[in-house]
Design a protein around this motif. Structure first.
Motif, short mmCIF file in Angstrom:
data_model
loop_
_atom_site.label_atom_id
_atom_site.label_comp_id
_atom_site.label_asym_id
_atom_site.label_seq_id
_atom_site.Cartn_x
_atom_site.Cartn_y
_atom_site.Cartn_z
N VAL A 32 9.83 -14.76 -66.88
CA VAL A 32 8.87 -13.92 -66.76
C VAL A 32 8.96 -12.55 -67.23
N ILE A 33 8.10 -11.90 -67.94
CA ILE A 33 8.23 -10.69 -68.59
C ILE A 33 7.25 -9.56 -67.99
N GLY A 34 7.34 -8.41 -68.53
CA GLY A 34 6.46 -7.53 -68.00
C GLY A 34 4.98 -7.78 -68.28
N LYS A 35 4.19 -7.15 -66.94
CA LYS A 35 2.78 -7.43 -67.35
C LYS A 35 2.43 -6.44 -68.73
N ASN A 36 1.08 -6.98 -69.17
CA ASN A 36 0.65 -6.28 -70.34
C ASN A 36 -0.09 -5.12 -70.14
N THR A 37 0.54 -4.14 -69.54
CA THR A 37 -0.20 -2.75 -69.51
C THR A 37 0.74 -1.77 -69.68
N SER A 38 0.38 -0.71 -69.87
CA SER A 38 1.23 0.29 -70.83
C SER A 38 2.52 0.71 -70.15
N ASP A 39 2.32 0.61 -68.74
CA ASP A 39 3.61 0.72 -68.08
C ASP A 39 4.54 -0.32 -67.54
N ARG A 40 4.05 -1.33 -68.15
CA ARG A 40 4.88 -2.42 -67.46
C ARG A 40 5.50 -3.21 -68.46
N ARG A 41 5.16 -3.01 -69.92
CA ARG A 41 5.45 -4.01 -70.91
C ARG A 41 7.18 -3.95 -70.92
N SER A 42 7.76 -5.17 -71.12
CA SER A 42 9.23 -5.24 -71.27
C SER A 42 9.60 -4.72 -72.62
N PRO A 43 10.53 -3.57 -72.70
CA PRO A 43 10.95 -3.14 -73.92
C PRO A 43 11.89 -3.93 -74.77
N GLU A 44 12.13 -3.74 -76.13
CA GLU A 44 13.16 -4.57 -76.91
C GLU A 44 14.27 -3.71 -77.23
N PHE A 45 15.36 -4.36 -76.87
CA PHE A 45 16.46 -3.66 -77.13
C PHE A 45 17.86 -4.60 -77.09
N SER A 46 19.23 -4.22 -77.38
CA SER A 46 20.23 -4.85 -76.92
C SER A 46 21.40 -4.03 -76.26
N ASP A 47 21.97 -4.86 -75.37
CA ASP A 47 22.91 -4.21 -74.68
C ASP A 47 24.08 -5.20 -74.22
N GLU A 48 24.92 -4.73 -73.13
CA GLU A 48 26.07 -5.69 -72.91
C GLU A 48 25.93 -5.94 -71.31
N MET A 49 25.87 -7.23 -70.85
CA MET A 49 25.68 -7.66 -69.45
C MET A 49 27.26 -7.73 -69.07
N GLU A 50 27.46 -6.56 -68.04
CA GLU A 50 28.85 -6.20 -67.30
C GLU A 50 29.04 -7.07 -66.17
N PHE A 51 28.03 -7.18 -65.30
CA PHE A 51 28.42 -7.80 -63.99
C PHE A 51 26.87 -8.56 -63.34
#
Length: 516
Positions: free
Chosen positions: A302-321
């Motif tokens: 499930v991703i963020g709701k399609n409203t200006s303050d809830r949409r999931s951003p797109e980026f890359s990172d590293e899962m640490e824990f």
């Protein structure tokens, strides 16, 4: 008086170098390259090596369209005209720098994308891995021109497959597209008539069924509809309902736009994704673990709701824990926008959430006057303790980032049965978080399930470090090519691809002939 006599050849060399230095002065990277090479020509020398560089660059620029780029962006005709018209040493110096500027523009476009993501949409927070421009020129000078230029675009299997799909769709367009759209709002097995024939013909044209003369919605059409639904992220029930019919009627041009946008997006992540990585495709509502190019685990998301303050951003990172039995520390935005209004009306509202002061002490609701506070001066924090009712469920997967986005469990399991799953505040919810945890821990434990379950049953909030951090890539693709080379398409749930296409159009990208 002593005069220093300068030969014409030396004078010409000096004039060329002066012209190059002057023309390069507005671009620090190009200027640095020429300074370090004593202003010697990279393109305009008389040797066969210089000629090969010019020929291969012009060839690449002229074929930019195969990458979904605009050849007009590089104005090849004007470049050739400038080269042809060069008569003086100064002219050659100007041509030299113009070729270098165009080379670097093309190199960046085809390797890292034409667009800057953050300028298109606020949710595009991805950091594009731009290469060093001076190093580009240095490496090009030492390489085979053709091989260097061929190596610039992403070398991923996905990019190559998207190029192939682009070519295929262009061929479909040239041959008139997929035929008339289906006029019916919906169709189901057993029905007949002209709309069913139109549906049949369109499915045949799109490659989901073999040729047939059937006039009715028979088992063959039903099977084809299921295949279409599977390839478009729809509920595969074999019924051409409203949603399915809408996707069936999408034009070839629109699918081609999705492919070209996907190619641009692939250039934005033109980097080593990691031999093991987590891939979340927002439009597909899935989260996958990929090992050496193969999907080894997949779950619905499930991703963020399609409203200006809830949409999931797109980026890359590293899962640490991961955190087993997590507390939910309610984000300030949710506290002030959603919970404070309820507390003003009723101090005992949202009773499952603890209210704490600046020292972490629990606030007695009976003694608090919430009506005196606004979103600006509300002095408290809110926390939901670990439990099966916790908003984060029983485990969360952390890749600390400035956007406060992570993957987690959820008590709201029914949402995973929906076709479009955009409901969260921005974080990514997983349908099978325990299995996801087992898969991650399998690399560092002989009994990943047992280890996880022992921690879970303790009820205590526990951080479990990953011995090897795992890259996480949160992407958004409306066009993806599956491992078998078949194109799959998804809805543009946030409208981001439409914005990207508009920006590409503004940069000169076109579809060619317009067909239905």
């Amino acid at each position: 008086m002593c005069w220093l006599w300068v030969t014409p050849s030396i004078a010409q060399v000096t004039a060329f170098k002066q012209a190059v230095a002057e023309a390069a002065s507005t671009d620090s990277d190009i200027a640095a390259f020429y300074r370090s090479n004593d202003f010697e020509p990279l393109w305009t020398g008389k040797s066969s090596e210089h000629q090969t560089r010019r020929v291969e660059l012009i060839r690449a620029l002229s074929a930019a369209d195969i990458h979904g780029l605009s050849p007009a962006r590089y104005n090849v005709a004007a470049l050739l005209q400038q080269m042809e018209a060069a008569r003086t040493t100064r002219d050659l110096g100007l041509v030299e720098i113009e070729l270098s500027k165009t080379f670097l523009q093309y190199a960046r476009d085809v390797q890292s994308g034409t667009l800057v993501p953050s300028r298109i949409d606020s949710g595009l927070v991805r950091q594009v891995p731009y290469r060093d421009r001076t190093a580009h020129m240095t490496n090009f000078a030492r390489s085979s021109p053709r091989e260097f230029l061929k190596a610039l675009p992403p070398q991923s299997a996905q990019y190559r497959a998207l190029m192939k799909e682009k070519l295929r769709l262009e061929g479909v367009m040239e041959n008139g597209g997929w035929g008339p759209t289906v006029s019916a709002g919906s169709l189901k097995p057993g029905q007949g008539g002209a709309p069913v024939v139109a549906l049949r013909n369109r499915l045949i044209a799109m490659g989901y069924m073999s040729r047939s003369a059937s006039q009715s919605y028979d088992t063959q059409i039903e099977k084809a509809v299921r295949l279409f639904q599977q390839a478009h992220g729809l509920t595969a029930d074999g019924v051409a309902g409203k949603g399915t019919m809408s996707e069936i009627n999408v034009s070839v041009q629109q699918r081609l736009k999705s492919v070209i946008v996907a190619m641009e997006r692939e250039r934005w992540i033109n980097m080593e994704l990691g031999p093991r990585h987590v891939l979340v495709n927002q439009t597909d509502f899935t989260a996958k673990i990929v090992d050496n190019g193969k999907v080894t685990f997949q779950t619905r998301s499930v991703i963020g709701k399609n409203t200006s303050d809830r949409r999931s951003p797109e980026f890359s990172d590293e899962m640490e824990f991961m955190v087993v039995n997590p507390s939910w520390y309610v984000p300030r935005s949710i506290v002030t926008k959603e919970y404070l209004p309820k507390l003003r009306n009723n101090p005992n509202a949202v009773g499952h959430i603890e209210i704490t002061d600046s020292r972490g002490r629990r606030v007695n609701r009976a003694n608090a006057n919430f009506s005196q506070y606004t979103a600006r001066n509300f002095p408290y924090a809110m926390r939901q303790p670990p439990s099966s009712r916790n908003a984060l469920g029983l485990v969360k997967f952390m890749f600390p980032n400035r956007y406060n986005i992570y993957l987690h469990d959820t008590p709201s399991k029914s949402l995973f049965d929906r076709e479009v799953r955009a409901f969260s505040h921005g974080c990514i919810r997983l349908a099978d978080p325990f299995d996801f945890a087992y898969a991650l821990l399998a690399r560092q434990s002989d009994d990943p399930k047992g280890k996880f379950q022992r921690i879970l049953k303790s009820g205590r909030e526990t951080k479990v470090m990953l011995d090897m951090p795992v890259p996480v890539h949160i992407i958004y693709r409306t066009a993806v090519i599956d491992p078998k080379g078949k194109a799959e398409y998804r809805r543009d749930v946030y409208g981001r691809d439409a914005k990207i296409w508009k920006a590409l159009e503004n940069a000169g990208v076109t579809l060619g002939a317009v067909q239905g």
